[in-house]
Design a protein around this motif. Sequence first.
Motif, short mmCIF file in Angstrom:
data_model
loop_
_atom_site.label_atom_id
_atom_site.label_comp_id
_atom_site.label_asym_id
_atom_site.label_seq_id
_atom_site.Cartn_x
_atom_site.Cartn_y
_atom_site.Cartn_z
N ASN A 125 0.94 -1.19 0.02
CA ASN A 125 -0.02 0.01 -0.01
C ASN A 125 1.08 1.17 0.11
OD1 ASN A 125 -1.68 2.25 0.44
ND2 ASN A 125 -2.87 0.85 1.93
N MET A 126 1.15 1.61 -1.31
CA MET A 126 2.06 2.54 -1.38
C MET A 126 1.56 4.18 -0.59
SD MET A 126 4.98 3.48 -2.29
CE MET A 126 6.17 4.78 -2.46
N VAL A 127 0.27 4.44 -0.72
CA VAL A 127 -0.29 5.54 0.00
C VAL A 127 -0.10 5.47 1.39
CG1 VAL A 127 -2.37 6.77 0.40
CG2 VAL A 127 -1.97 6.00 -1.85
N LEU A 128 -0.13 4.35 1.98
CA LEU A 128 0.18 4.19 3.42
C LEU A 128 1.48 4.49 3.89
CD1 LEU A 128 -0.95 3.62 6.36
CD2 LEU A 128 -0.50 0.99 5.75
N VAL A 129 2.47 3.73 2.86
CA VAL A 129 3.87 4.35 3.30
C VAL A 129 4.15 5.42 3.21
CG1 VAL A 129 6.07 3.68 2.08
CG2 VAL A 129 4.42 1.97 2.28
N ILE A 130 3.49 6.17 2.25
CA ILE A 130 3.93 7.78 2.05
C ILE A 130 3.44 8.48 3.28
CG2 ILE A 130 3.47 9.89 0.77
CD1 ILE A 130 3.79 7.85 -1.80
N THR A 131 2.19 8.27 3.54
CA THR A 131 1.37 9.03 4.74
C THR A 131 2.00 8.63 5.98
OG1 THR A 131 -0.23 7.20 4.76
CG2 THR A 131 -0.85 9.27 3.42
N SER A 132 2.41 7.54 6.09
CA SER A 132 3.01 7.11 7.32
C SER A 132 4.36 7.88 7.66
CB SER A 132 3.30 5.69 7.49
OG SER A 132 2.00 4.63 7.60
N SER A 133 5.13 7.87 6.49
CA SER A 133 6.42 8.38 6.36
C SER A 133 6.44 9.89 6.55
CB SER A 133 7.15 8.15 4.80
OG SER A 133 7.52 6.75 4.71
N GLU A 134 5.58 10.40 6.20
CA GLU A 134 5.14 11.93 6.35
C GLU A 134 5.06 12.07 7.83
OE1 GLU A 134 2.06 12.99 3.85
OE2 GLU A 134 3.38 13.24 2.17
N ASN A 135 4.04 11.13 8.58
CA ASN A 135 3.83 11.23 10.10
C ASN A 135 5.31 11.02 10.83
OD1 ASN A 135 1.78 11.73 12.00
ND2 ASN A 135 2.18 9.57 12.62
N PHE A 136 6.04 10.11 10.17
CA PHE A 136 7.11 9.62 11.10
C PHE A 136 8.07 11.21 11.12
CE2 PHE A 136 11.74 9.18 10.53
CZ PHE A 136 12.12 8.23 11.73
N TYR A 137 8.07 11.85 9.96
CA TYR A 137 9.06 13.01 9.85
C TYR A 137 8.39 14.21 10.93
CZ TYR A 137 12.47 10.96 7.36
OH TYR A 137 13.59 10.10 6.81
N THR A 141 10.27 15.89 13.74
CA THR A 141 10.85 17.29 13.82
C THR A 141 9.98 17.84 15.11
OG1 THR A 141 9.04 17.60 12.14
CG2 THR A 141 11.14 17.34 11.31
N GLU A 142 8.70 17.68 15.36
CA GLU A 142 7.90 18.23 16.36
C GLU A 142 8.69 17.97 17.67
OE1 GLU A 142 4.04 17.14 16.26
OE2 GLU A 142 3.51 18.58 14.55
N GLY A 143 9.45 16.91 17.87
CA GLY A 143 9.92 16.25 18.94
C GLY A 143 11.33 17.00 19.13
N ILE A 149 14.56 23.64 12.00
CA ILE A 149 14.93 22.79 11.27
C ILE A 149 14.06 21.69 10.74
CG2 ILE A 149 15.05 21.19 13.43
CD1 ILE A 149 17.94 20.34 12.71
N GLY A 150 12.78 21.81 11.49
CA GLY A 150 11.48 20.75 10.78
C GLY A 150 11.15 21.42 9.34
N GLN A 151 11.07 22.79 9.40
CA GLN A 151 10.55 23.43 8.23
C GLN A 151 11.58 23.12 6.99
OE1 GLN A 151 10.22 27.45 9.24
NE2 GLN A 151 7.80 27.20 9.74
N THR A 152 12.89 23.32 7.25
CA THR A 152 13.80 23.03 6.47
C THR A 152 13.96 21.50 5.85
OG1 THR A 152 15.35 24.74 7.40
CG2 THR A 152 16.39 23.32 6.04
N LEU A 153 13.60 20.62 6.85
CA LEU A 153 13.86 19.15 6.47
C LEU A 153 12.57 18.89 5.77
CD1 LEU A 153 14.93 16.28 6.34
CD2 LEU A 153 13.83 16.11 8.63
#
Length: 238
Positions: A125-137, A141-143, A149-153
């Motif tokens: 499920n590529m959509v799940l991979v992408i959305t979960s990867s976005e959530n990971f970052y 970055t929030e942590g 640094i979060g905005q730049t990444l």
Amino acid sequence: MSEQKANISARELVEDKIRSGIAVGDFLPGEPLREREICELTGVSRSAVREAFRSLEAEGLITTVRYRGPMVSQLSVEEVRSIYELRGILESSCARLFTQRASAAQRASLRESVEEIARGHATQNMVLVITSSENFYRVLTEGTGNMAIGQTLFSLLNRLALFRFSSTRWPGRAENSMRELRAIITAIEANDADSAALRAVEHTVASGEIALLVIEERNRGAAASGRGRAKKSARAQG
């Protein structure tokens, strides 16, 4: 809702649609992006589409070519190498700061996002991979407690959406990527900031190597296609 807010919402809808389309391979590097087709795809006005194009061009995802219009950007080997070097520096810093500053809830969310990525790969499920990867970052970055640094990444990651689809399809990359992400999580949960930073660098280096292989493969395909067209033209003239 005011006209201005509605227009911003429509623009963001187009931006998200194109970003996700690039990430999953619906829009490929060098592919033209036609206003009319994007309007039909998203159901928004041409003005909102043009605004989205300008925003995505500022991010580096779209390039406007004279007489041809906007198209999905194509990055050179040098550009990709430079971007991944900077990404490694930023992700290393994020992993270190997250280890030092993140709350227990943020650590748990980061672990869950990695497991969601794994589920996406397992079910293809590529959509799940992408959305979960976005959530990971997003959680990572929030942590850090460092908005800059979060905005730049995220700016870099948006640009590298050009490689998400191709790189995750590379033989063995999904499995290796999961090992790398779990190594980052393990170091964070052990409160080892140095190890977390190192594991993050290793992840970006491995990702960058695959991105360069993807470019080489695309260049070979383009060259082969060009030779094929030349031979057809020669035969036609003969």
